[in-house]
Structure formats: C-alpha cells, structure tokens
Design an enzyme around this catalytic site. Structure first.
Site, short mmCIF file in Angstrom:
data_model
loop_
_atom_site.label_atom_id
_atom_site.label_comp_id
_atom_site.label_asym_id
_atom_site.label_seq_id
_atom_site.Cartn_x
_atom_site.Cartn_y
_atom_site.Cartn_z
N GLY A 128 0.76 -1.15 0.04
CA GLY A 128 -0.18 0.03 -0.15
C GLY A 128 0.89 1.31 0.11
O GLY A 128 2.08 1.14 -0.41
N GLU A 142 -18.20 11.19 1.16
CA GLU A 142 -17.78 11.20 -0.22
C GLU A 142 -18.68 10.21 -1.22
O GLU A 142 -19.30 10.54 -2.22
CB GLU A 142 -16.33 10.82 -0.38
C1 LIG Z 1 -12.64 4.50 0.86
C2 LIG Z 1 -11.34 5.19 1.46
C3 LIG Z 1 -10.98 6.55 0.99
C4 LIG Z 1 -10.10 7.36 1.68
N1 LIG Z 1 -9.77 8.58 1.27
C5 LIG Z 1 -8.58 8.97 1.61
C6 LIG Z 1 -8.15 10.31 1.19
O1 LIG Z 1 -9.10 10.97 0.59
N2 LIG Z 1 -7.07 10.87 1.61
C7 LIG Z 1 -6.40 10.17 2.25
O2 LIG Z 1 -5.17 10.69 2.63
N3 LIG Z 1 -6.44 8.86 2.76
C8 LIG Z 1 -7.84 8.30 2.46
N4 LIG Z 1 -8.04 7.36 2.77
C9 LIG Z 1 -6.94 6.32 3.91
C10 LIG Z 1 -5.96 5.81 3.28
O3 LIG Z 1 -6.27 5.18 1.95
C11 LIG Z 1 -5.06 4.91 3.87
O4 LIG Z 1 -4.84 5.65 5.31
C12 LIG Z 1 -3.67 4.32 3.27
O5 LIG Z 1 -4.14 3.56 2.28
C13 LIG Z 1 -2.93 3.53 4.28
O6 LIG Z 1 -1.81 2.87 3.59
P1 LIG Z 1 -1.15 1.57 4.27
O7 LIG Z 1 -0.18 1.51 3.17
O8 LIG Z 1 -1.15 1.69 5.68
O9 LIG Z 1 -2.22 0.56 4.03
P2 LIG Z 1 -3.12 0.08 2.55
O10 LIG Z 1 -3.11 1.09 1.58
O11 LIG Z 1 -4.32 -0.50 2.97
O12 LIG Z 1 -1.97 -1.21 2.11
C14 LIG Z 1 -1.99 -2.39 2.70
C15 LIG Z 1 -1.51 -3.28 1.62
O13 LIG Z 1 -1.34 -4.57 2.59
C16 LIG Z 1 -1.88 -5.63 1.87
N5 LIG Z 1 -1.87 -6.66 2.86
C17 LIG Z 1 -2.98 -6.86 3.94
N6 LIG Z 1 -2.81 -7.85 4.62
C18 LIG Z 1 -1.95 -8.48 4.03
C19 LIG Z 1 -1.47 -9.92 4.25
N7 LIG Z 1 -2.04 -10.50 5.28
N8 LIG Z 1 -0.42 -10.28 3.63
C20 LIG Z 1 0.06 -9.57 2.48
N9 LIG Z 1 -0.51 -8.48 2.25
C21 LIG Z 1 -1.47 -8.03 2.79
C22 LIG Z 1 -3.01 -5.32 1.25
O14 LIG Z 1 -3.31 -5.96 -0.09
C23 LIG Z 1 -2.65 -3.80 0.90
O15 LIG Z 1 -1.89 -3.73 -0.33
C24 LIG Z 1 -9.15 6.54 2.44
C25 LIG Z 1 -9.16 4.95 2.91
C26 LIG Z 1 -10.55 4.34 2.27
C27 LIG Z 1 -10.76 2.92 2.40
#
Ligand SMILES: Cc1cc2nc3c(=O)[nH]c(=O)nc-3n(C[C@H](O)[C@H](O)[C@H](O)COP(=O)(O)OP(=O)(O)OC[C@H]3O[C@@H](n4cnc5c(N)ncnc54)[C@H](O)[C@@H]3O)c2cc1C
Length: 437
Positions: free
Chosen positions: A16, A174
C-alpha cells in the site's frame, strides 16, 4: 582478498502507500535486498474506491501493478502471497502456501480492514469499501438493483432503490455525494421506464456532525450540500442491526434496503492478530516515534497498521499521506541502521485534509494552519492532490480523462455489472413489515 559485504535483507508486508513508499526508497540503495509481499499483485488507491463503486472510474485507474512500479530495480523482489503469521523475534513471516521469508529487517505495513463493532448482521449483509474487490462488488450491487427495479417496479417498495451508508466520516460522506450525483444526473436519463426519483440515499452517523476531523463550517457545508442533492441524513442515530432486507436504527425505525455500505470504522488488518505483537487502539500496533516496535530490534510497523505517534504524542490519523511518509522514513531509518547511524523520530509533514462532496463541491483544510476552502476551489484542489498521489502516469492520465468525461457528459462511463451471479436478489425473502420515516 577483498570480500563483499552481504546486503541486508528487508522483508516488507503490504504494497500500500506505506509499504510501496518504503520499497521505492530502498530500491535506490545498493545496500539492501528487498522482498515486498502483498496478497494482491497491485497497489490500490483507496481514496478513489468510492468512484469505482459509483461507476465513475475503472478498476484499472485505481490499481497499479506492483511489479511495474518497481521494475528496473534488481534488488527488489515482489511476491504475491498472503502473509498469515509474523514472528517478530526472528523477523520471519509465513504465507498461506507455507513459505517463509526471513529478514534482517521486517516492515509490517498490512493496512486496515472494516471494524463492524459487533453490530448484528453488519459483517454478513453490508458492503465494506476498503479494497478494489469491495468497490467492484458494490458497483455491481448498485447496478443490479436498478436493473431489477427497471424490470419489476414493485421491488422499489421493498427498498430496492434505498441506499444506506453507515458512517458520516470522509468515506461515507464522499460516497453519499457521488451516489446522489449518479442517481440524479445519470440514472434518471438511463432508466426511462423507472421512477428513478424514488431512489434515496441515506447517510447514518451516530455523532452529531458529518466529517468529524474537519471544522464546524465544513460540517455545515457538507450537510447542506448533501441535503440539497436529496441525501437523507440520519445524524445522532446508531445502527442497531443490519439484515438482508433492512437496516435497524436506534430510534426504533428501520429502512428497507438491499444495499448497505459500511463506512463506520477501521481496525488493523487481520495480520495484527497473528503478529506476536501487542495491539493498541483500533487493534493497531503501537510503535515508537522512530516507527520501530519496542522490544523487537529490526521490526517496524507503519501506516494504517500502526498507531503512529505525532508531534503531540497523539496517534496520527489513518491517511494516505501519513502512510506514504512513514514508508519513506522507515527506509531512511533502515539505511541509517545499516550505516551504523542513529534512527530518527518520524516527523509528519501535514499538508492538510480534504473531502469531495460531489460535483463541484469539496472541503479542504490546507497545511498545518488549516486554511479553509470549500466549493469549486476545494474541488479543484482535491482533483489535483489526488491525481498527484497516484503512483502511475498512465493511471493519472486515464483518471483525468474519466473525470472530464463524467463532468462534461454527466455520464458514468463504467456501468459494468460484472458480478451478476452474486447479485441475484430474492425479493420475497423476509417480508417483515417495515417502518420508515
Ligand atoms: C474508501 C477510502 C477512502 C479514503 N480516502 C482518503 C483520502 O481521501 N485521503 C487520504 O489521505 N487517505 C484516504 N484514505 C485512507 C488511506 O487510503 C489509507 O490511510 C492508506 O491506504 C494507508 O496505507 P497503508 O499502506 O498503511 O495501507 P493500505 O493502503 O491498506 O495497504 C495495505 C496493503 O497490505 C496488503 N495486505 C494486507 N494484509 C496482507 C497480508 N496478510 N498479506 C499480504 N498483504 C497484505 C493489502 O493488499 C494492501 O495492499 C481512504 C481510505 C479508504 C478505505
């Protein structure tokens, strides 16, 4: 004879914003070998999932191949696999197919999942919106109920065209705006035989205002704007249960519906339960200011998976910008450790927050001083910032084309009901009397 020092191995779980940010930064260093593991072979752009669900953007606009994103870096290996267990002592993870990956450093960035707060029926009957699959499933359901109602108008009485969104935070707000626009601007023109005006979007929020992280002015702007689009707000109402054909509210009423969207809360993804680490608020892993996990040398947790302390000691919000910056910071700290230098505390560069409330309407609070914008200016800022956050040039260009197409033609270009099997609805199920207000 000169011997070459073996490269340190960094295992990253999650591609992510946090995991990919970390991998990209490390990819530029010759000192490390990186294994990036994700259960999907793509990076998903969560902030735009609601636009996939409302047929505005194609799935390909919000998903970028991880391999392509990291192509050209021989020191990065991408593995598509679901990590089931992590052992922080040995910095080893084990995948569903039984393979293990051990690193000198382990970066846990597995993101979040829906938190249903034990609401009866919510997990079974509502549509979460946290992954590309969730968005595709929801899009198909929205289109399926329109098709069913078009063939048999009597199902409208059974709530076919009632859409209930639970949670008035940025995601729910949204989505409510986008769905109301889809109904008012597109569906009215496409379903000539159907009284589309009977479609209703309900937004249920147990607090007294929408968009809680924003100012009071933004709360009022969002509520007023959604109401003008016809969205029915149910503020101060908790959801008591979700059933296959209705949603029950705390005032004793219920809304008949077959489309309930859960935007009511988040918790760390399931891996947190099998990570051997203690969990804090939201089921997330508590980390130290430098993003390492106390007591486990070489283990980092970041993004939505962790409670990342901000300058005031409070946890930072779950935002893409926080996750992305955490990823880059973690990479820098890992490279510092390898070079024998001290790690540094994460500093979040807060560029502000924004939310889109539909066509021409958005709210934005820019920078740490929170300069407030709304209306067309905020709408334009929202488009620009989200396009910049996207990881691929192709995705940016295609997204702009789809946004422009939607804006000028008032069409939803991606009306693909691709999960018709899942969406055969039994309209005679549970014929209980309903109470609506
Ligand atoms: C609908 C929605 C709208 C949003 N809008 C905004 C916005 O407008 N602005 C903003 O700043 N933020 C927004 N956010 C929040 C933002 O998207 C998150 O804060 C961000 O994606 C977090 O990033 P991350 O890398 O921590 O997690 P993620 O982006 O969720 O990435 C986690 C990754 O881990 C992988 N994964 C999970 N479990 C496992 C496992 N067991 N084994 C292997 N892989 C795994 C997943 O496939 C994913 O690719 C929004 C979130 C959502 C859900």
């Amino acid at each position: 004879m000169e011997t070459t020092k073996p490269r340190a191995h960094v295992v990253i779980v999650g591609g992510g914003f946090a995991g990919l940010g970390c991998a990209r930064r490390l990819a530029k260093s010759g000192d490390v070998q990186v294994t990036l593991i994700d259960k999907n072979n793509y990076h998903q752009f969560q902030p735009l999932l609601y636009q996939v669900a409302t047929a505005e953007l194609a799935s390909s606009n919000v998903a970028t191949s991880l391999r392509q994103s990291l192509r050209g870096h021989a020191n990065v290996n991408v593995k598509m696999a679901e990590v089931m267990v992590a052992d922080p002592k040995s910095r080893t993870v084990t995948t569903r197919d039984g393979r293990s990956y051990q690193g000198d450093f382990l970066v846990l960035a597995a993101g979040s999942q829906a938190n249903f707060f034990h609401t009866q029926g919510a997990e079974q009957y509502s549509f979460p919106l946290y992954s590309l699959e969730d968005a595709q499933r929801l899009r198909s359901r929205i289109l399926a109920v329109f098709e069913d109602a078009d063939r048999d108008a009597s199902v409208v009485e059974k709530g076919a065209l009632n859409f209930v969104i639970i949670g008035g935070g940025p995601t729910g707000t949204e989505l409510a705006g986008a769905l109301a626009d889809m109904i008012n601007l597109t569906m009215t023109r496409e379903y000539a035989d159907l009284a589309v005006k009977r479609a209703q979007v309900y937004l249920v929020e147990h607090g007294s205002a929408l968009l809680r992280p924003f100012s009071e002015k933004a709360h009022a702007y969002a509520a007023g704007h959604l109401q003008r689009k016809g969205v029915r707000l149910r503020l101060g109402q908790a959801v008591t249960h979700v059933a296959s054909d209705r949603v029950g509210l705390s005032d004793g009423t219920s809304i008949p519906t077959r489309t309930v969207v859960w935007a009511g809360g988040l918790m760390a993804s399931a891996l947190a339960d099998h990570s051997g680490l203690s969990k804090g608020h939201g089921g997330r892993i508590d980390v130290q200011p430098d993003l390492t996990v106390d007591g486990f040398p070489g283990v980092y947790a970041l993004g939505d998976f962790a409670n990342v302390p901000g300058a005031d000691g409070q946890s930072l919000p779950q935002l893409a910008s926080v996750a992305q910056q955490c990823g880059v910071w973690t990479a820098k700290n890992i490279l510092a450790e390898i070079a024998g230098k001290p790690r540094t505390a994460f500093h979040y560069h807060d560029k502000g927050i924004m939310a889109m409330i539909g066509r021409d309407a958005a709210v934005a609070e820019i920078g740490r001083k929170r300069h407030e914008l709304d209306g067309a200016m905020a709408f334009a800022a929202w488009l620009g910032v989200h396009a910049l956050l996207m990881s691929g040039v192709r995705e940016r260009i295609e997204t702009f084309i789809d946004w422009a197409w939607d804006y000028f033609s008032r069409n939803r270009p991606i009306q693909v009901l691709d999960r018709s099997d899942e969406n055969r609805i039994d309209w005679d199920e549970h014929p209980e009397p309903s109470v609506t207000k």
